[in-house]
Design a protein around this motif. Structure first.
Motif, PDB file in Angstrom:
ATOM      1  N   ILE A 106      40.916  50.292  46.463  1.00 14.88           N
ATOM      2  CA  ILE A 106      40.955  49.860  47.902  1.00 14.88           C
ATOM      3  C   ILE A 106      42.560  49.550  47.773  1.00 14.88           C
ATOM      4  N   LYS A 107      43.145  49.804  49.327  1.00 19.02           N
ATOM      5  CA  LYS A 107      44.462  49.480  49.522  1.00 19.02           C
ATOM      6  C   LYS A 107      44.568  48.788  50.875  1.00 19.02           C
ATOM      7  N   VAL A 108      44.391  47.649  50.890  1.00 25.16           N
ATOM      8  CA  VAL A 108      44.447  46.765  52.153  1.00 25.16           C
ATOM      9  C   VAL A 108      45.851  46.599  52.599  1.00 25.16           C
ATOM     10  N   THR A 109      46.035  46.884  54.117  1.00 24.32           N
ATOM     11  CA  THR A 109      47.228  46.751  54.637  1.00 24.32           C
ATOM     12  C   THR A 109      47.232  46.166  55.890  1.00 24.32           C
ATOM     13  N   GLY A 110      48.528  45.180  56.333  1.00 25.67           N
ATOM     14  CA  GLY A 110      48.805  44.590  57.425  1.00 25.67           C
ATOM     15  C   GLY A 110      47.700  43.421  57.644  1.00 25.67           C
ATOM     16  N   LYS A 111      48.282  42.495  58.669  1.00 27.00           N
ATOM     17  CA  LYS A 111      47.529  41.494  58.919  1.00 27.00           C
ATOM     18  C   LYS A 111      46.292  41.673  59.158  1.00 27.00           C
ATOM     19  N   ARG A 112      46.072  42.786  59.936  1.00 24.56           N
ATOM     20  CA  ARG A 112      44.544  43.112  60.209  1.00 24.56           C
ATOM     21  C   ARG A 112      43.814  43.375  58.946  1.00 24.56           C
ATOM     22  N   LYS A 113      44.293  43.410  57.833  1.00 30.99           N
ATOM     23  CA  LYS A 113      43.598  43.984  56.652  1.00 30.99           C
ATOM     24  C   LYS A 113      42.701  45.211  56.868  1.00 30.99           C
ATOM     25  N   ARG A 114      43.738  46.181  57.073  1.00 35.19           N
ATOM     26  CA  ARG A 114      43.034  47.466  57.267  1.00 35.19           C
ATOM     27  C   ARG A 114      42.561  48.067  55.811  1.00 35.19           C
ATOM     28  N   ASN A 115      41.292  48.715  55.953  1.00 28.98           N
ATOM     29  CA  ASN A 115      40.590  49.343  54.956  1.00 28.98           C
ATOM     30  C   ASN A 115      39.902  48.597  53.827  1.00 28.98           C
ATOM     31  N   ALA A 116      39.972  47.167  54.270  1.00 27.79           N
ATOM     32  CA  ALA A 116      39.336  46.209  53.472  1.00 27.79           C
ATOM     33  C   ALA A 116      37.704  46.659  53.487  1.00 27.79           C
ATOM     34  N   GLN A 117      37.099  46.569  52.664  1.00 31.12           N
ATOM     35  CA  GLN A 117      35.654  46.534  52.467  1.00 31.12           C
ATOM     36  C   GLN A 117      34.840  45.549  52.800  1.00 31.12           C
ATOM     37  N   HIS A 118      33.789  45.672  53.488  1.00 32.35           N
ATOM     38  CA  HIS A 118      32.955  44.604  54.118  1.00 32.35           C
ATOM     39  C   HIS A 118      31.858  44.448  53.222  1.00 32.35           C
ATOM     40  N   LEU A 119      31.570  43.451  52.554  1.00 33.51           N
ATOM     41  CA  LEU A 119      30.382  43.208  51.405  1.00 33.51           C
ATOM     42  C   LEU A 119      29.674  42.099  51.764  1.00 33.51           C
ATOM     43  N   GLN A 120      28.473  42.387  51.275  1.00 34.79           N
ATOM     44  CA  GLN A 120      27.395  41.188  51.317  1.00 34.79           C
ATOM     45  C   GLN A 120      27.353  40.366  49.993  1.00 34.79           C
ATOM     46  N   PRO A 121      26.659  39.103  50.013  1.00 33.27           N
ATOM     47  CA  PRO A 121      26.745  38.428  48.893  1.00 33.27           C
ATOM     48  C   PRO A 121      26.391  38.869  47.450  1.00 33.27           C
ATOM     49  N   ASP A 122      25.309  39.896  47.762  1.00 35.70           N
ATOM     50  CA  ASP A 122      24.638  40.783  46.454  1.00 35.70           C
ATOM     51  C   ASP A 122      25.360  41.860  46.134  1.00 35.70           C
ATOM     52  N   SER A 123      26.455  42.276  47.167  1.00 28.75           N
ATOM     53  CA  SER A 123      27.229  43.319  46.546  1.00 28.75           C
ATOM     54  C   SER A 123      27.929  43.465  45.497  1.00 28.75           C
ATOM     55  N   ALA A 124      27.874  44.637  44.504  1.00 26.88           N
ATOM     56  CA  ALA A 124      28.597  44.583  43.286  1.00 26.88           C
ATOM     57  C   ALA A 124      30.162  44.855  43.377  1.00 26.88           C
ATOM     58  N   LEU A 125      30.821  43.965  42.614  1.00 26.61           N
ATOM     59  CA  LEU A 125      32.345  44.278  42.502  1.00 26.61           C
ATOM     60  C   LEU A 125      32.727  45.093  41.355  1.00 26.61           C
ATOM     61  N   CYS A 126      32.038  44.811  40.111  1.00 30.65           N
ATOM     62  CA  CYS A 126      32.241  45.726  38.963  1.00 30.65           C
ATOM     63  C   CYS A 126      30.996  45.569  37.864  1.00 30.65           C
ATOM     64  N   ASN A 127      31.360  46.188  36.806  1.00 32.39           N
ATOM     65  CA  ASN A 127      30.424  46.174  35.849  1.00 32.39           C
ATOM     66  C   ASN A 127      31.234  45.476  34.572  1.00 32.39           C
ATOM     67  N   VAL A 128      30.867  44.523  33.781  1.00 37.11           N
ATOM     68  CA  VAL A 128      31.420  44.409  32.747  1.00 37.11           C
ATOM     69  C   VAL A 128      30.574  44.573  31.383  1.00 37.11           C
ATOM     70  N   CYS A 129      31.296  45.057  30.446  1.00 35.15           N
ATOM     71  CA  CYS A 129      30.438  45.286  29.221  1.00 35.15           C
ATOM     72  C   CYS A 129      30.836  44.307  28.145  1.00 35.15           C
ATOM     73  N   ALA A 130      29.579  43.753  27.299  1.00 35.35           N
ATOM     74  CA  ALA A 130      29.837  42.654  26.463  1.00 35.35           C
ATOM     75  C   ALA A 130      28.735  43.229  25.378  1.00 35.35           C
ATOM     76  N   ASN A 131      29.397  43.357  23.959  1.00 33.76           N
ATOM     77  CA  ASN A 131      28.490  43.650  22.959  1.00 33.76           C
ATOM     78  C   ASN A 131      27.445  44.746  23.222  1.00 33.76           C
TER      79      ASN A 131
END
Length: 209
Positions: A106-131
């Protein structure tokens, strides 16, 4: 010679008193009373953010923090009691690729935050791997995704070393109305410590954000 006017600012007893008060107030600001200082200086997180916690978010032991700045921005990350931080070896890798979407691109630009992704509380951000196991990190709040911490792709160990600082996951900007709707579902820092048994002075507080 005319008598000196006792009511001039330089000679007025009231002026001298006010000057003394001003000096005392200035002195109090510049030289604080050492008896009022905390034994340990406040961290940057404590000074600049209000700390909230989403415990067991969608799954048991998936504890995340939401640090809210005065400007409304929310920093999202793994709470110290998150299961991924407490398995043997800790977090090994972080992947922002989620199906056809890659949060790290994602590349958010300007004061209007163009290209920002609009997410819900349960939206995934990433996966982390542990053991060898994978854990999905969620947005927790409804809002616009402004950035993710892509340093974690190359330096996943930051999550194990400083999850509350350099190891944050993402920055979200919720609308004020959306924030007010969800904030009461989170725990305060003190309530989080009580729930998870992280009592002050115990050995378990060493990694608490």
């Amino acid at each position: 010679m005319a008598a000196e006017d006792p009511g001039t600012p330089e000679n007025s007893p009231l002026s001298s008193l006010e000057k003394g008060v001003d000096d005392e107030e200035l002195r109090a600001l510049l030289i604080p009373d050492f008896n009022d200082l905390p034994p340990v200086p406040r961290s940057a997180v404590e000074s600049n953010f209000v700390r909230y916690y989403a415990v067991d978010f969608l799954k048991p032991a998936h504890d995340q923090y939401i640090y809210r700045h005065a400007n409304g921005l929310c920093v999202i990350g793994l709470a110290p009691t998150h299961v991924a931080l407490n398995v043997k070896g800790g977090v090994e890798s972080v992947d922002f690729k989620l199906g056809k979407s890659n949060r790290s691109e994602i590349k958010v630009t300007g004061k209007r935050k163009r290209n920002a992704q609009h997410l819900q509380p349960d939206s995934a951000l990433c996966n982390v791997c542990a053991n060898g196991a994978y854990y999905t990190v969620r947005c927790c709040v409804k809002g616009s995704l402004l950035e993710v911490n892509d340093r974690l792709i190359r330096h996943a160990e930051l999550l194990n070393l400083a999850a509350d600082r350099e190891g944050y996951i993402a920055i979200i900007m919720p609308k004020p109305a959306d924030w007010l709707k969800i904030k009461d579902s989170f725990l305060s820092y003190e309530d989080y410590k009580k729930l998870r048994g992280l009592l002050s002075g115990s050995s378990s507080t060493s990694n608490v954000c």
